[in-house]
Structures are given as C-alpha cells and as structure tokens.
Write a protein that holds these residues in place. Structure first.
Motif, PDB file in Angstrom:
ATOM      1  N   LYS A 234     -16.988 -32.343  -2.067  1.00 50.23           N
ATOM      2  CA  LYS A 234     -16.502 -32.806  -0.764  1.00 50.23           C
ATOM      3  C   LYS A 234     -14.982 -32.953  -0.676  1.00 50.23           C
ATOM      4  O   LYS A 234     -14.466 -33.336   0.372  1.00 50.23           O
ATOM      5  CB  LYS A 234     -17.153 -34.133  -0.353  1.00 50.23           C
ATOM      6  N   GLU A 235     -14.257 -32.677  -1.757  1.00 51.20           N
ATOM      7  CA  GLU A 235     -12.813 -32.854  -1.676  1.00 51.20           C
ATOM      8  C   GLU A 235     -12.093 -31.766  -2.464  1.00 51.20           C
ATOM      9  O   GLU A 235     -12.675 -31.085  -3.291  1.00 51.20           O
ATOM     10  CB  GLU A 235     -12.406 -34.228  -2.204  1.00 51.20           C
ATOM     11  N   GLY A 236     -10.794 -31.595  -2.169  1.00 48.25           N
ATOM     12  CA  GLY A 236      -9.974 -30.664  -2.923  1.00 48.25           C
ATOM     13  C   GLY A 236      -9.547 -29.454  -2.132  1.00 48.25           C
ATOM     14  O   GLY A 236     -10.226 -29.011  -1.197  1.00 48.25           O
ATOM     15  N   GLY A 237      -8.391 -28.909  -2.510  1.00 48.42           N
ATOM     16  CA  GLY A 237      -7.848 -27.719  -1.880  1.00 48.42           C
ATOM     17  C   GLY A 237      -7.925 -26.524  -2.802  1.00 48.42           C
ATOM     18  O   GLY A 237      -8.579 -26.559  -3.850  1.00 48.42           O
ATOM     19  N   GLU A 238      -7.181 -25.467  -2.439  1.00 46.96           N
ATOM     20  CA  GLU A 238      -7.376 -24.191  -3.123  1.00 46.96           C
ATOM     21  C   GLU A 238      -6.887 -24.185  -4.566  1.00 46.96           C
ATOM     22  O   GLU A 238      -7.324 -23.335  -5.356  1.00 46.96           O
ATOM     23  CB  GLU A 238      -6.720 -23.052  -2.344  1.00 46.96           C
ATOM     24  N   PHE A 239      -5.991 -25.086  -4.955  1.00 49.35           N
ATOM     25  CA  PHE A 239      -5.503 -25.086  -6.330  1.00 49.35           C
ATOM     26  C   PHE A 239      -6.137 -26.189  -7.176  1.00 49.35           C
ATOM     27  O   PHE A 239      -5.746 -26.389  -8.320  1.00 49.35           O
ATOM     28  CB  PHE A 239      -3.974 -25.211  -6.348  1.00 49.35           C
ATOM     29  N   ASP A 240      -7.124 -26.884  -6.616  1.00 49.41           N
ATOM     30  CA  ASP A 240      -7.806 -27.950  -7.355  1.00 49.41           C
ATOM     31  C   ASP A 240      -9.018 -27.404  -8.108  1.00 49.41           C
ATOM     32  O   ASP A 240      -9.548 -26.337  -7.788  1.00 49.41           O
ATOM     33  CB  ASP A 240      -8.243 -29.054  -6.395  1.00 49.41           C
ATOM     34  N   VAL A 241      -9.477 -28.161  -9.098  1.00 44.98           N
ATOM     35  CA  VAL A 241     -10.617 -27.753  -9.919  1.00 44.98           C
ATOM     36  C   VAL A 241     -11.901 -27.711  -9.095  1.00 44.98           C
ATOM     37  O   VAL A 241     -12.746 -26.825  -9.275  1.00 44.98           O
ATOM     38  CB  VAL A 241     -10.789 -28.700 -11.119  1.00 44.98           C
ATOM     39  N   SER A 242     -12.064 -28.652  -8.192  1.00 46.94           N
ATOM     40  CA  SER A 242     -13.321 -28.775  -7.457  1.00 46.94           C
ATOM     41  C   SER A 242     -13.615 -27.500  -6.672  1.00 46.94           C
ATOM     42  O   SER A 242     -12.759 -26.972  -5.965  1.00 46.94           O
ATOM     43  CB  SER A 242     -13.256 -29.961  -6.498  1.00 46.94           C
ATOM     44  N   SER A 243     -14.862 -27.021  -6.818  1.00 50.60           N
ATOM     45  CA  SER A 243     -15.221 -25.763  -6.185  1.00 50.60           C
ATOM     46  C   SER A 243     -16.723 -25.627  -6.078  1.00 50.60           C
ATOM     47  O   SER A 243     -17.468 -26.101  -6.932  1.00 50.60           O
ATOM     48  CB  SER A 243     -14.669 -24.587  -7.024  1.00 50.60           C
ATOM     49  N   GLY A 244     -17.167 -24.963  -5.023  1.00 55.46           N
ATOM     50  CA  GLY A 244     -18.532 -24.475  -4.936  1.00 55.46           C
ATOM     51  C   GLY A 244     -18.555 -23.011  -5.332  1.00 55.46           C
ATOM     52  O   GLY A 244     -17.558 -22.293  -5.157  1.00 55.46           O
ATOM     53  N   TYR A 245     -19.682 -22.575  -5.855  1.00 56.27           N
ATOM     54  CA  TYR A 245     -19.769 -21.209  -6.392  1.00 56.27           C
ATOM     55  C   TYR A 245     -21.109 -20.595  -6.048  1.00 56.27           C
ATOM     56  O   TYR A 245     -22.155 -21.236  -6.204  1.00 56.27           O
ATOM     57  CB  TYR A 245     -19.614 -21.259  -7.914  1.00 56.27           C
ATOM     58  N   VAL A 246     -21.085 -19.361  -5.563  1.00 54.31           N
ATOM     59  CA  VAL A 246     -22.293 -18.549  -5.445  1.00 54.31           C
ATOM     60  C   VAL A 246     -21.936 -17.133  -5.881  1.00 54.31           C
ATOM     61  O   VAL A 246     -20.771 -16.720  -5.832  1.00 54.31           O
ATOM     62  CB  VAL A 246     -22.866 -18.521  -4.010  1.00 54.31           C
ATOM     63  N   CYS A 247     -22.945 -16.397  -6.318  1.00 51.73           N
ATOM     64  CA  CYS A 247     -22.702 -14.989  -6.624  1.00 51.73           C
ATOM     65  C   CYS A 247     -23.997 -14.204  -6.489  1.00 51.73           C
ATOM     66  O   CYS A 247     -25.094 -14.752  -6.548  1.00 51.73           O
ATOM     67  CB  CYS A 247     -22.113 -14.807  -8.022  1.00 51.73           C
ATOM     68  N   SER A 248     -23.826 -12.908  -6.259  1.00 55.76           N
ATOM     69  CA  SER A 248     -24.930 -11.968  -6.363  1.00 55.76           C
ATOM     70  C   SER A 248     -24.996 -11.539  -7.814  1.00 55.76           C
ATOM     71  O   SER A 248     -23.982 -11.169  -8.402  1.00 55.76           O
ATOM     72  CB  SER A 248     -24.682 -10.767  -5.454  1.00 55.76           C
ATOM     73  N   GLN A 249     -26.199 -11.567  -8.388  1.00 49.70           N
ATOM     74  CA  GLN A 249     -26.323 -11.484  -9.839  1.00 49.70           C
ATOM     75  C   GLN A 249     -27.341 -10.419 -10.273  1.00 49.70           C
ATOM     76  O   GLN A 249     -28.310 -10.713 -10.979  1.00 49.70           O
ATOM     77  CB  GLN A 249     -26.735 -12.864 -10.385  1.00 49.70           C
ATOM     78  N   PRO A 250     -27.154  -9.165  -9.888  1.00 48.78           N
ATOM     79  CA  PRO A 250     -28.096  -8.147 -10.348  1.00 48.78           C
ATOM     80  C   PRO A 250     -27.922  -7.863 -11.831  1.00 48.78           C
ATOM     81  O   PRO A 250     -26.821  -8.000 -12.387  1.00 48.78           O
ATOM     82  CB  PRO A 250     -27.709  -6.924  -9.509  1.00 48.78           C
ATOM     83  N   ALA A 251     -29.003  -7.451 -12.488  1.00 49.55           N
ATOM     84  CA  ALA A 251     -28.907  -6.971 -13.863  1.00 49.55           C
ATOM     85  C   ALA A 251     -28.457  -5.518 -13.830  1.00 49.55           C
ATOM     86  O   ALA A 251     -28.911  -4.736 -13.004  1.00 49.55           O
ATOM     87  CB  ALA A 251     -30.250  -7.101 -14.566  1.00 49.55           C
ATOM     88  N   LEU A 252     -27.543  -5.163 -14.729  1.00 50.81           N
ATOM     89  CA  LEU A 252     -27.009  -3.805 -14.760  1.00 50.81           C
ATOM     90  C   LEU A 252     -26.766  -3.381 -16.194  1.00 50.81           C
ATOM     91  O   LEU A 252     -26.167  -4.126 -16.978  1.00 50.81           O
ATOM     92  CB  LEU A 252     -25.699  -3.728 -13.975  1.00 50.81           C
ATOM     93  N   LEU A 253     -27.224  -2.182 -16.524  1.00 51.67           N
ATOM     94  CA  LEU A 253     -26.890  -1.556 -17.798  1.00 51.67           C
ATOM     95  C   LEU A 253     -25.580  -0.806 -17.595  1.00 51.67           C
ATOM     96  O   LEU A 253     -25.509   0.120 -16.799  1.00 51.67           O
ATOM     97  CB  LEU A 253     -28.008  -0.601 -18.229  1.00 51.67           C
ATOM     98  N   VAL A 254     -24.537  -1.208 -18.314  1.00 55.30           N
ATOM     99  CA  VAL A 254     -23.205  -0.629 -18.153  1.00 55.30           C
ATOM    100  C   VAL A 254     -22.977   0.410 -19.246  1.00 55.30           C
ATOM    101  O   VAL A 254     -22.867   0.071 -20.428  1.00 55.30           O
ATOM    102  CB  VAL A 254     -22.116  -1.713 -18.201  1.00 55.30           C
ATOM    103  N   ASP A 255     -22.922   1.692 -18.862  1.00 62.57           N
ATOM    104  CA  ASP A 255     -22.669   2.770 -19.812  1.00 62.57           C
ATOM    105  C   ASP A 255     -21.181   2.868 -20.127  1.00 62.57           C
ATOM    106  O   ASP A 255     -20.334   2.468 -19.334  1.00 62.57           O
ATOM    107  CB  ASP A 255     -23.121   4.107 -19.220  1.00 62.57           C
TER     108      ASP A 255
END
Length: 435
Positions: A234-255
């Motif tokens: 609920k607090e903090g700006g762009e240079f602060d530690v506090s953050s929410g995180y989401v990602c798309s997480q497909p499995a991938l075989l990297v050649d």
C-alpha cells in the motif's frame, strides 16, 4: 547491496495518447520503466533495481552458471543462465543495440546481461516491438539465442514478461475458476510469496485500493501465471523496495541456437476494463490442436531430449530416460484449459522406433500438484515400433477420470517397457482432438 536506479541516469522514450503514457528506458535495456494514466504524473512501474520494471527474462541451464572466470552471487546461484533485459544484480544496465520510435510505436534491440554475474553480456539478444492502443500497450518479443554451449538443458519456466508495480498496487486479481468467460466471480490475493496462478481467462492484474492498475493479458490460451509481493504493501514509489509482481510463466526449452517469440497486452484501468479487454479477444482453443511444423508449440520434456532446433515438421524425441535412475520420462504439453466433454478423442500422429509395444497417455486436472500416473489419469495404448508414421486414436470419452476440466497432457512409456528403451525414438507430427 546494489544501489537503486536513479532518475538522473534515465534516458526515456515516451509514447502517449488520451488514455495512457508509457516509456522505455535506453539506460535500462529498453524495458518499460514508466506507465501512467493520462493526466497523472504517478508512475506505476517499480524501478528499485534493474531486475524490476516490465521486461523479459530468460532461463536455462546449467545451474549454477559461470563464465569468463565469473561466478554467480550466492543468493541467485541456482538461477542458471539467466539473461535479463534491463541489467544485472550489480546494477549494470544492459546494452541497447538499436531502437526506433514512431508516433505510437517503439522498437528496441537489446543484449541482456546475466543477472547473477558481474557485468556479463548474455549470448543472445532480445527484440521488442511496442504499440500504444487506447488504454493498452501491445508488446511482441523475440529472443534469439546463440550460445556456444550446445547442451540441451531441461525446460524452465520463464518471465514472458514480468510486471513490477509500486507498493500501492498490491491487490493480485485473476480469474482462476473453471467457468471462464462467463462473468463468474474473480479471485483476489495479497500473499507476498511467489505463487503459481491458473488464470483461465488468460489475464492477471495488480490493482490499488481504488481498484485501478494494470492487467497482463496473454493470447493463445496461455494460463500459467505467478504473483508475489515485496516490502510493505500500500505504500512506496518507483525507487522503493515495496512492489507488487505478476508474470506470465510458460515452460520453455531454450536451445543453444533457438529463436522464440511471445506477445502480450498491458491494460491500464479498472478490473472491468481489464476483464472486458480479455473478453473482446478471440477465444482460446477449446481442444488440443498441436501441429509441430516450425516449433514445439510450447511442449517440453522431463528426463529426455529431442534433436534440437530448428523444428522441421516434427518433434524427434528420444523415447527413453536420459537418466535411467529416474523413475520416468515425459513429453509434456503446455498448461491449458479444456473441457473434457469437448475432447472425446485424441489423435497422435507419430512414428515410434522401438522394440516396445505400449505407450502411455497421461493427463492432469486442476488441483493436481503435478502430472501423476494414478488411476483415472492415464491410459496405455498399443504402438507399432517400426518407425512408420501412424495416427493413434485414443477414445478419451470412454476413460474413467477424463471428465471436468483437463489442463495438461503428456506422453511417456510405462515402466514395463523400460527393458526396450535403449535407442528408442518417437517422431511426432501432431497431437490433436480431430483427425
């Protein structure tokens, strides 16, 4: 600890319209470092270090990964080969090779850095095409790999992309139910642990207390996401530690020589805006329809390997365990959402070269912790091992346990067939729900 990204080091290129304003930063690998609603000067994107932002991150073996006399920092030693678009743990920015800006578009080409190593360029490059459309940012990414290490390492889950927003965007919202695209109730989370999410409407969002923020949408039926939180909510700006995180997480075989692409959309606004965008997109496939013409279609392997990149009209896979002390091997589909009633049959066009006579088709359902061969989750079917292509038909409608929702399928060999596995192969052209 590495120092925070400072505003004085920014070199941002902006796009704006009457809905949103966004920017990439040429001193942060060309990643998205700024996103706001029109009329607001509040940047939602977190830039605490060069592992945040909205960016692409790639993962492969070995673990740990060392090169040029450099060893990974202990905290991240098990990330392996990990090119990060923005930079490294020590806050060195990745190199932008070229860029181009249009009225509503941006293109950037980047040589990423290996996150756990000190200022080590990765042996690959990333390209990103970005377009502003009303309240959305459409992004296409291409990763071109050119490693000298030709080992085929096992697949890893990726960040395609990751989205870090500031502390006020702590509400993690998605639809993870089994009745997608019916306006069923969404789920909201605020756990800070990194947790996998089964986003059956192909989106996940970070919102603030007022219910506004950013949604991440993935096309083509992608359902595997993850979420987390850092610092104080609920607090903090762009240079602060506090953050929410989401990602798309497909499995991938990297050649070592592979080329990979993904697309996504970032939707700025309310939950209703985000969900409506997802509902306006083409519906994902209602049944398996994998044809292996130029790529693996998201399929990957456990304890086995294929002939590598490029993929030319088939998967050519070792039909045996790479590690014979392990219990099994698997050829595994990406996660998906299919109603079992929509998939009464499965057709496998394949050529088995083996002395074995039986293969096993295994499926997973929501709530299963993994693909597990228990009653109601697999069926054995006869194969002919003469190396000739045939279409194997599995009548799933007659199988106990093939009901409700199916979210992953795989192929393997029963343990009784291990005595025949030496030198065996399978070539697969397609796995579909129609002939």
């Amino acid at each position: 600890m590495p120092s925070q990204t400072q505003e004085s080091s920014q070199k941002r290129l902006y796009l704006a319209n009457d809905k949103i304003r966004m920017a990439i930063d040429l001193n942060a690998g060309g990643a998205i470092t700024y996103l706001s609603e029109a009329g607001s000067n509040v940047n939602m994107v977190n830039n605490n270090d060069l592992g945040r932002q909205i960016q692409t991150s790639l993962y492969a073996g070995p673990y740990p990964y060392s090169v040029n006399g450099k060893n990974p920092v202990e905290q991240w030693r098990n990330l392996g080969w990990n090119p990060v678009q923005t930079g490294d743990y020590f806050n060195h920015p990745a190199q932008v090779v070229s860029y181009q800006q249009g009225q509503n578009t941006l293109y950037v080409k980047t040589i990423p850095l290996i996150w756990p190593l000190f200022n080590e360029p990765a042996d690959c490059f990333f390209e990103h095409w970005i377009e502003l459309k009303e309240n959305t940012v459409h992004m296409r990414s291409r990763m071109t790999v050119n490693r000298t290490d030709t080992t085929q390492y096992e697949a890893r889950t990726q960040e395609f992309p990751c989205v870090y927003l500031n502390g006020p965007y702590y509400r993690i919202i998605t639809y993870d139910g089994l009745k997608p695209f019916t306006n069923d109730a969404v789920s909201e989370y605020s756990e800070q642990d990194n947790i996998n999410r089964y986003g059956t409407e192909n989106w996940i969002a970070l919102l603030n207390t007022s219910g506004r923020g950013v949604g991440l949408y993935k096309p083509k039926g992608e359902v595997r996401f993850s979420s987390a939180g850092f610092g104080v909510t609920k607090e903090g700006g762009e240079f602060d530690v506090s953050s929410g995180y989401v990602c798309s997480q497909p499995a991938l075989l990297v050649d070592y020589n592979g080329v990979y692409e993904y697309e996504c959309d970032l939707i700025v606004g309310s939950l209703a805006d985000i969900r409506q965008f997802a509902y306006n997109q083409p519906r994902p496939p209602a049944a398996p329809n994998y044809k292996f013409v130029t790529d693996r279609q998201g399929w990957y392997y456990g304890n086995t390997r294929d002939k590598g990149w490029p993929i030319q009209n088939e998967l050519n896979v070792r039909w045996y365990r790479a590690d014979p002390t392990a219990r099994e091997f698997r050829i595994i589909s990406p996660m998906a959402y299919w109603k079992a009633s929509d998939v009464p049959k499965i057709y496998i066009q394949a050529a088995f070269q083996t002395k074995g006579t039986v293969a096993r088709f295994v499926w997973r359902k929501p709530g299963d912790i993994a693909i597990i061969e228990i009653p109601g989750r697999y069926v054995d079917f006869p194969i002919i091992g003469d190396g000739q292509f045939r279409t194997y038909e599995i009548n799933t409608s007659q199988l106990a346990g093939w009901d409700g929702v199916i979210n992953q399928i795989s192929l393997t060999s029963p343990e009784s067939q291990y005595q025949f596995e030496k030198g065996s192969t399978v070539r697969i052209r397609s796995i579909t729900a129609t002939p």
